[in-house]
Design a protein around this motif. Structure first.
Motif, PDB file in Angstrom:
ATOM      1  N   PRO A 283     -14.905 -13.028   7.304  1.00 45.56           N
ATOM      2  CA  PRO A 283     -15.181 -11.855   8.223  1.00 45.56           C
ATOM      3  C   PRO A 283     -14.840 -10.358   6.676  1.00 45.56           C
ATOM      4  N   LEU A 284     -15.886  -9.273   6.259  1.00 43.52           N
ATOM      5  CA  LEU A 284     -15.086  -8.684   5.040  1.00 43.52           C
ATOM      6  C   LEU A 284     -14.474  -7.763   6.256  1.00 43.52           C
ATOM      7  N   GLY A 285     -15.100  -7.295   6.894  1.00 44.63           N
ATOM      8  CA  GLY A 285     -14.504  -5.928   7.320  1.00 44.63           C
ATOM      9  C   GLY A 285     -14.283  -6.488   9.373  1.00 44.63           C
ATOM     10  N   SER A 286     -13.855  -4.782   9.214  1.00 42.41           N
ATOM     11  CA  SER A 286     -13.755  -5.038  10.742  1.00 42.41           C
ATOM     12  C   SER A 286     -14.755  -5.191  11.764  1.00 42.41           C
ATOM     13  N   GLY A 287     -15.906  -4.230  11.153  1.00 40.44           N
ATOM     14  CA  GLY A 287     -17.675  -4.575  11.802  1.00 40.44           C
ATOM     15  C   GLY A 287     -17.427  -3.303  12.304  1.00 40.44           C
ATOM     16  N   SER A 288     -16.184  -2.497  12.122  1.00 39.24           N
ATOM     17  CA  SER A 288     -16.241  -0.676  12.679  1.00 39.24           C
ATOM     18  C   SER A 288     -16.940   0.026  11.677  1.00 39.24           C
ATOM     19  N   PHE A 289     -17.530  -0.419  10.552  1.00 38.64           N
ATOM     20  CA  PHE A 289     -18.413   0.841   9.574  1.00 38.64           C
ATOM     21  C   PHE A 289     -20.282   0.389  10.465  1.00 38.64           C
ATOM     22  N   ARG A 290     -20.490  -0.363  11.101  1.00 36.82           N
ATOM     23  CA  ARG A 290     -21.598  -0.549  11.308  1.00 36.82           C
ATOM     24  C   ARG A 290     -22.264   0.024  12.836  1.00 36.82           C
ATOM     25  N   ALA A 291     -21.757   1.370  13.013  1.00 36.35           N
ATOM     26  CA  ALA A 291     -22.276   1.856  13.673  1.00 36.35           C
ATOM     27  C   ALA A 291     -23.838   2.543  14.151  1.00 36.35           C
ATOM     28  N   ARG A 292     -24.612   3.296  15.227  1.00 41.32           N
ATOM     29  CA  ARG A 292     -25.241   3.248  15.614  1.00 41.32           C
ATOM     30  C   ARG A 292     -25.480   4.756  16.413  1.00 41.32           C
ATOM     31  N   VAL A 293     -26.365   5.334  16.743  1.00 41.85           N
ATOM     32  CA  VAL A 293     -25.772   5.964  17.887  1.00 41.85           C
ATOM     33  C   VAL A 293     -27.333   6.185  19.267  1.00 41.85           C
ATOM     34  N   ALA A 294     -27.550   5.854  19.872  1.00 41.05           N
ATOM     35  CA  ALA A 294     -29.009   5.431  21.125  1.00 41.05           C
ATOM     36  C   ALA A 294     -29.572   7.086  20.895  1.00 41.05           C
ATOM     37  N   THR A 295     -31.148   7.110  20.278  1.00 45.03           N
ATOM     38  CA  THR A 295     -31.800   8.424  20.610  1.00 45.03           C
ATOM     39  C   THR A 295     -32.625   8.333  21.397  1.00 45.03           C
ATOM     40  N   GLU A 296     -32.590   7.460  22.150  1.00 44.71           N
ATOM     41  CA  GLU A 296     -32.821   7.266  23.585  1.00 44.71           C
ATOM     42  C   GLU A 296     -32.564   5.848  24.540  1.00 44.71           C
ATOM     43  N   GLU A 297     -32.616   6.352  25.459  1.00 40.60           N
ATOM     44  CA  GLU A 297     -32.380   5.222  26.792  1.00 40.60           C
ATOM     45  C   GLU A 297     -32.561   3.817  26.174  1.00 40.60           C
ATOM     46  N   VAL A 298     -31.450   3.126  26.283  1.00 50.13           N
ATOM     47  CA  VAL A 298     -31.908   1.218  25.290  1.00 50.13           C
ATOM     48  C   VAL A 298     -30.900   0.773  26.845  1.00 50.13           C
ATOM     49  N   GLU A 299     -32.109   0.045  27.277  1.00 48.24           N
ATOM     50  CA  GLU A 299     -30.961  -1.268  27.997  1.00 48.24           C
ATOM     51  C   GLU A 299     -30.531  -2.675  27.391  1.00 48.24           C
ATOM     52  N   LEU A 300     -29.053  -3.013  27.113  1.00 48.76           N
ATOM     53  CA  LEU A 300     -29.123  -4.040  26.559  1.00 48.76           C
ATOM     54  C   LEU A 300     -27.838  -4.830  27.106  1.00 48.76           C
ATOM     55  N   CYS A 301     -27.583  -6.009  27.112  1.00 43.01           N
ATOM     56  CA  CYS A 301     -27.369  -6.666  27.886  1.00 43.01           C
ATOM     57  C   CYS A 301     -27.136  -6.142  29.460  1.00 43.01           C
ATOM     58  N   ARG A 306     -27.569   5.309  26.280  1.00 40.75           N
ATOM     59  CA  ARG A 306     -27.902   6.670  26.719  1.00 40.75           C
ATOM     60  C   ARG A 306     -28.260   7.192  25.401  1.00 40.75           C
ATOM     61  N   PRO A 307     -29.476   8.312  25.159  1.00 41.63           N
ATOM     62  CA  PRO A 307     -29.212   8.955  23.993  1.00 41.63           C
ATOM     63  C   PRO A 307     -28.364   9.579  23.828  1.00 41.63           C
ATOM     64  N   GLY A 308     -27.463   9.469  22.581  1.00 35.55           N
ATOM     65  CA  GLY A 308     -25.714  10.634  22.274  1.00 35.55           C
ATOM     66  C   GLY A 308     -25.320   9.565  22.425  1.00 35.55           C
ATOM     67  N   GLU A 309     -25.275   8.133  22.628  1.00 28.47           N
ATOM     68  CA  GLU A 309     -24.176   7.459  22.683  1.00 28.47           C
ATOM     69  C   GLU A 309     -24.150   6.195  21.420  1.00 28.47           C
ATOM     70  N   THR A 310     -22.696   6.348  20.733  1.00 30.69           N
ATOM     71  CA  THR A 310     -22.434   5.037  19.987  1.00 30.69           C
ATOM     72  C   THR A 310     -22.790   3.835  20.029  1.00 30.69           C
ATOM     73  N   VAL A 311     -23.146   2.934  19.580  1.00 38.03           N
ATOM     74  CA  VAL A 311     -23.000   1.212  19.605  1.00 38.03           C
ATOM     75  C   VAL A 311     -22.513   1.000  18.705  1.00 38.03           C
ATOM     76  N   PHE A 312     -21.157   0.125  18.294  1.00 30.92           N
ATOM     77  CA  PHE A 312     -20.923  -0.621  17.142  1.00 30.92           C
ATOM     78  C   PHE A 312     -21.194  -1.946  17.140  1.00 30.92           C
ATOM     79  N   ALA A 313     -21.704  -2.515  16.039  1.00 38.63           N
ATOM     80  CA  ALA A 313     -22.682  -3.764  16.471  1.00 38.63           C
ATOM     81  C   ALA A 313     -22.019  -4.693  14.917  1.00 38.63           C
ATOM     82  N   PRO A 314     -20.451  -5.199  14.498  1.00 37.24           N
ATOM     83  CA  PRO A 314     -20.014  -6.170  14.086  1.00 37.24           C
ATOM     84  C   PRO A 314     -20.630  -6.900  13.334  1.00 37.24           C
ATOM     85  N   THR A 315     -20.989  -6.953  11.900  1.00 37.85           N
ATOM     86  CA  THR A 315     -22.298  -8.433  11.800  1.00 37.85           C
ATOM     87  C   THR A 315     -20.911  -9.731  11.921  1.00 37.85           C
ATOM     88  N   VAL A 316     -19.514  -8.910  11.435  1.00 41.30           N
ATOM     89  CA  VAL A 316     -18.725 -10.115  11.730  1.00 41.30           C
ATOM     90  C   VAL A 316     -18.610 -11.472  12.651  1.00 41.30           C
TER      91      VAL A 316
END
Length: 401
Positions: A283-301, A306-316
């Motif tokens: 686990p090289l890092g905490s994964g806190s630099f793998r951020a993305r922002v939704a540009t449209e509504e997306v269903e996850l889990c 919603r658009p404009g919301e940030t999602v962190f996706a830690p590869t670790v």
């Protein structure tokens, strides 16, 4: 309408000791694969912890990087622009910039650098053997190897590498440096590469920096001066600090294995499958630099982002998902397939992935071949580990042989 009724946790989570995996990732993967987290700056965001969801966030064009530069974006550093020019752009600007350097980092071009990398590794090991044990593997081998390779590739004078390392360490800080120190280092690095670019215009060179200056000044105008400076800065930081940390991390783990579980044989050297497994496992890092922002509504889990919301996706977290990797907490040197996400996924997949793989392969193979009796020189509790940084690893790793 999306409701945020569940617990909101502070993120990044507290870093476990040494290279242990954060246990909360496994808990959330089972019970709350899409959860709410609170960042040090910018407020709340979503966190995904399952492999497939992380791969979706990193690869789906409905999630972008450019919006993470906004002042209100959830983040771990005070400056939203702290993660680098390539990582902070979306296509088509990202595509344009990446094309300017992508040819240097193809597997074929990287293999052309292998003999020089082997020579550098050999010279560093010669010096270690001449001085004799004990030696600090970080300062004697891991750092100088990775710094020399990227400095030679860029065309940066080797005598400048110590100050460059100090500046880049500050840019990778989370809490180890003050915002003022980070800002000063950012400015110093920009001034440094701007000066080198001016020198290349007066005396053209055939190194990567010279090629980028030529591209910047060409009629096509694919690169402006500011992008040139930021791009070379990012290549330096990514090319030395993360690789040096991984060389030290991999060596530390190999030294913990019973009966020297991995040793090169006379023909193959360090197995590449072992390098890939180490990349997955660490686990090289905490994964806190793998951020993305939704540009449209997306269903996850089963929930709506919603658009404009940030999602962190830690590869670790993805790399330890038992749905993809059997017994992920065990190092399996022959694991196949091994679709780890250590280098990310999608358009922001690490540009230097092939270079990092080659350097790790060379470094670990040379260490184990030249110093088969390599072992820790101090007790586990005496190894100093980095704190307050985006990347994990030993600050010092004293060894004997």
């Amino acid at each position: 309408m999306t409701t945020h009724s569940r617990q909101v946790r502070d993120f990044p989570f507290e870093t476990p000791a040494r290279l242990s995996m954060e246990p909360l990732f496994a808990t959330l993967r089972r019970t709350e694969p899409l959860s709410r987290v609170r960042l040090p700056y910018g407020g709340e965001a979503w966190l995904v912890t399952r492999y497939e969801d992380i791969r979706t966030v990193l690869g789906d064009p409905r999630f972008g990087r450019a919006a993470t530069l906004h002042d209100a974006a959830p983040r771990i550093q005070p400056d939203p622009a702290g993660e680098g020019v390539l990582m902070s752009l979306d296509p088509p600007d990202h595509t344009r910039l990446r094309k300017t350097v992508a040819g240097v980092f193809t597997k074929r071009r990287v293999e052309e650098l292998r003999p020089a990398t082997e020579r550098i590794a050999g010279e560093l090991l010669d010096a270690m053997e001449a001085t004799g044990p004990p030696a600090d593997l970080v300062t004697s081998f891991a750092l100088p190897l990775s710094v020399t390779v990227i400095c030679d590739l860029l065309g940066v004078p080797r005598e400048d590498r110590e100050k460059l390392r100090r500046w880049s360490d500050a840019l990778l800080s989370t809490t180890a440096c003050t915002p003022a120190e980070m800002a000063a280092s950012t400015e110093a690095l920009a001034d440094y590469f701007a000066t080198l670019a001016r020198q290349r215009r007066q005396q053209p060179t055939d190194d990567l920096l010279g090629a980028l200056v030529a591209r910047c000044d060409s009629r096509e105008g694919q690169l402006d001066e500011g992008e040139l400076v930021l791009l070379t800065r990012d290549l330096l930081i990514a090319g030395h600090e993360t690789t040096a940390s991984q060389i030290a991390n991999c060596t530390y783990l190999l030294l913990q294995q019973p009966h020297g579980a991995v040793r090169p044989d006379a023909d193959a050297g360090m197995p590449m499958s072992a390098v890939e497994e180490l990349l997955r496992f660490i686990p090289l890092g905490s994964g806190s630099f793998r951020a993305r922002v939704a540009t449209e509504e997306v269903e996850l889990c089963g929930r709506r982002v919603r658009p404009g919301e940030t999602v962190f996706a830690p590869t670790v977290a993805a790399n330890w998902d038992p749905e993809v990797f059997h017994d992920p907490g065990t190092l399996d040197w022959e694991r196949s397939p091994n679709p780890h996400l250590a280098f990310g996924h999608g358009v922001h997949h690490c540009l230097g992935a092939q270079l990092a793989r080659m350097e790790l392969h060379v470094a670990l193979g040379a260490l184990l071949e030249r110093l088969p009796g390599l072992r820790p020189a101090v007790g586990e509790g005496e190894i100093e580990w980095k704190t307050g940084m985006q990347v994990r690893g030993p600050r010092t790793l004293p060894v004997r042989w």
